[in-house]
Design a protein around this motif. Structure first.
Motif, PDB file in Angstrom:
ATOM      1  N   ILE A  28      -2.012   0.795   1.763  1.00 47.92           N
ATOM      2  CA  ILE A  28      -1.763   1.982   0.949  1.00 47.92           C
ATOM      3  C   ILE A  28      -1.299   1.555  -0.440  1.00 47.92           C
ATOM      4  O   ILE A  28      -0.718   0.485  -0.605  1.00 47.92           O
ATOM      5  CB  ILE A  28      -0.709   2.914   1.580  1.00 47.92           C
ATOM      6  N   PRO A  29      -1.546   2.395  -1.452  1.00 47.61           N
ATOM      7  CA  PRO A  29      -1.095   2.063  -2.810  1.00 47.61           C
ATOM      8  C   PRO A  29       0.404   2.288  -2.958  1.00 47.61           C
ATOM      9  O   PRO A  29       0.987   3.200  -2.362  1.00 47.61           O
ATOM     10  CB  PRO A  29      -1.892   3.038  -3.694  1.00 47.61           C
ATOM     11  N   ALA A  30       1.026   1.434  -3.759  1.00 43.14           N
ATOM     12  CA  ALA A  30       2.456   1.571  -4.053  1.00 43.14           C
ATOM     13  C   ALA A  30       2.688   1.093  -5.478  1.00 43.14           C
ATOM     14  O   ALA A  30       1.796   0.508  -6.111  1.00 43.14           O
ATOM     15  CB  ALA A  30       3.288   0.761  -3.066  1.00 43.14           C
ATOM     16  N   ILE A  31       3.874   1.354  -5.977  1.00 44.22           N
ATOM     17  CA  ILE A  31       4.205   0.931  -7.333  1.00 44.22           C
ATOM     18  C   ILE A  31       5.624   0.377  -7.345  1.00 44.22           C
ATOM     19  O   ILE A  31       6.494   0.878  -6.613  1.00 44.22           O
ATOM     20  CB  ILE A  31       4.051   2.103  -8.338  1.00 44.22           C
ATOM     21  N   CYS A  32       5.851  -0.646  -8.127  1.00 42.47           N
ATOM     22  CA  CYS A  32       7.173  -1.249  -8.289  1.00 42.47           C
ATOM     23  C   CYS A  32       7.669  -0.988  -9.708  1.00 42.47           C
ATOM     24  O   CYS A  32       6.901  -1.126 -10.667  1.00 42.47           O
ATOM     25  CB  CYS A  32       7.119  -2.757  -8.037  1.00 42.47           C
TER      26      CYS A  32
END
Length: 243
Positions: A28-32
């Protein structure tokens, strides 16, 4: 608190199309992002992330995120989302934290014991199900328990009296009510249902001839054996001969 390890890979593409293709591959896409950290997209395993969310600290878990080709980051889950139908994880946001700097989170509040006031007819009202606190990441408690055994009718537990571990502070005003044993209003308990209300018994009709029974309407025909006589002035039958 034990720091949980999680791996991630950098994403080269962003947007709806690439994100959907990524989900079909099992990630799944995620962002930091974080203070002093420029936001960048990553991909993570939803199964591994779900294990983190199911752990004792849940969303408040401290994670060591190993990003492929980058240095490891200390992060916490700031946000995540589920598919409305399948209820599978579809995205996540990771916030970088520093172990020597306090963070603001919310922890679950659980009442334990049996209140004397509740036993006496009071109503337990828990104003806050989650308590906003501030502390170092590794000092975040999984939950806070409040013993309500000695609470009597009208007694309260204020935020300043909530038992918290050393180094953990609530972000609520000290006089903010967290739990109260409310005194029920008159008629709130055991009140009979109002006539006509759902579940209320129907009033029995008074027996004929009983005292207080409504008199028969004026002009009503008396009960008689056989057919009732024709009323005075009634129109003659159609086949009657004219006089």
């Amino acid at each position: 608190m034990e720091i949980i390890k999680l791996s991630a890979t950098r994403r080269q593409e962003s947007g709806k199309g690439p994100s959907n293709r990524l989900r079909r591959t099992g990630n799944i896409p995620a962002i930091c992002y974080g203070k002093g950290l420029e936001a960048f997209p990553v991909a993570v395993s939803p199964k591994a992330l779900l294990e983190v969310l199911k752990s004792a600290h849940g969303k408040n878990s401290v994670i060591e995120l190993a990003v492929e080709g980058s240095d490891k980051l200390t992060v916490m889950v700031r946000d995540y989302g589920y598919h409305p139908i399948s209820r599978e994880l579809v995205h996540a946001d990771f916030l970088q934290v520093k172990l020597d700097q306090p963070v603001d989170v919310e922890i679950p509040v659980r009442c334990v014991g049996k209140s004397k006031g509740v036993a006496g007819g009071g109503i337990l009202q828990q104003i806050f199900r989650n308590l906003p606190i501030r502390c170092l990441p590794e000092k975040i408690p999984a939950l806070v328990e409040i013993d309500i055994s000695e609470l009597d009718l009208g007694d309260t537990v204020k935020a300043g009296a909530v038992p918290l571990p050393e180094g953990v502070k609530t972000r609520l005003p000290e006089d903010q009510t967290v739990v109260v044993v409310a005194i029920p209003e008159k008629g709130e308990e055991g009140a009979a249902a109002a006539p006509g209300a759902p579940g209320a018994p129907a009033a029995a009709a008074p027996a004929a001839g009983a005292k207080g029974a409504a008199p028969a309407a004026k002009g009503a025909a008396p009960a008689a054996k056989g057919a009732a006589p024709a009323a005075k002035g009634a129109a003659p039958a159609k086949d009657a001969k004219k006089k």
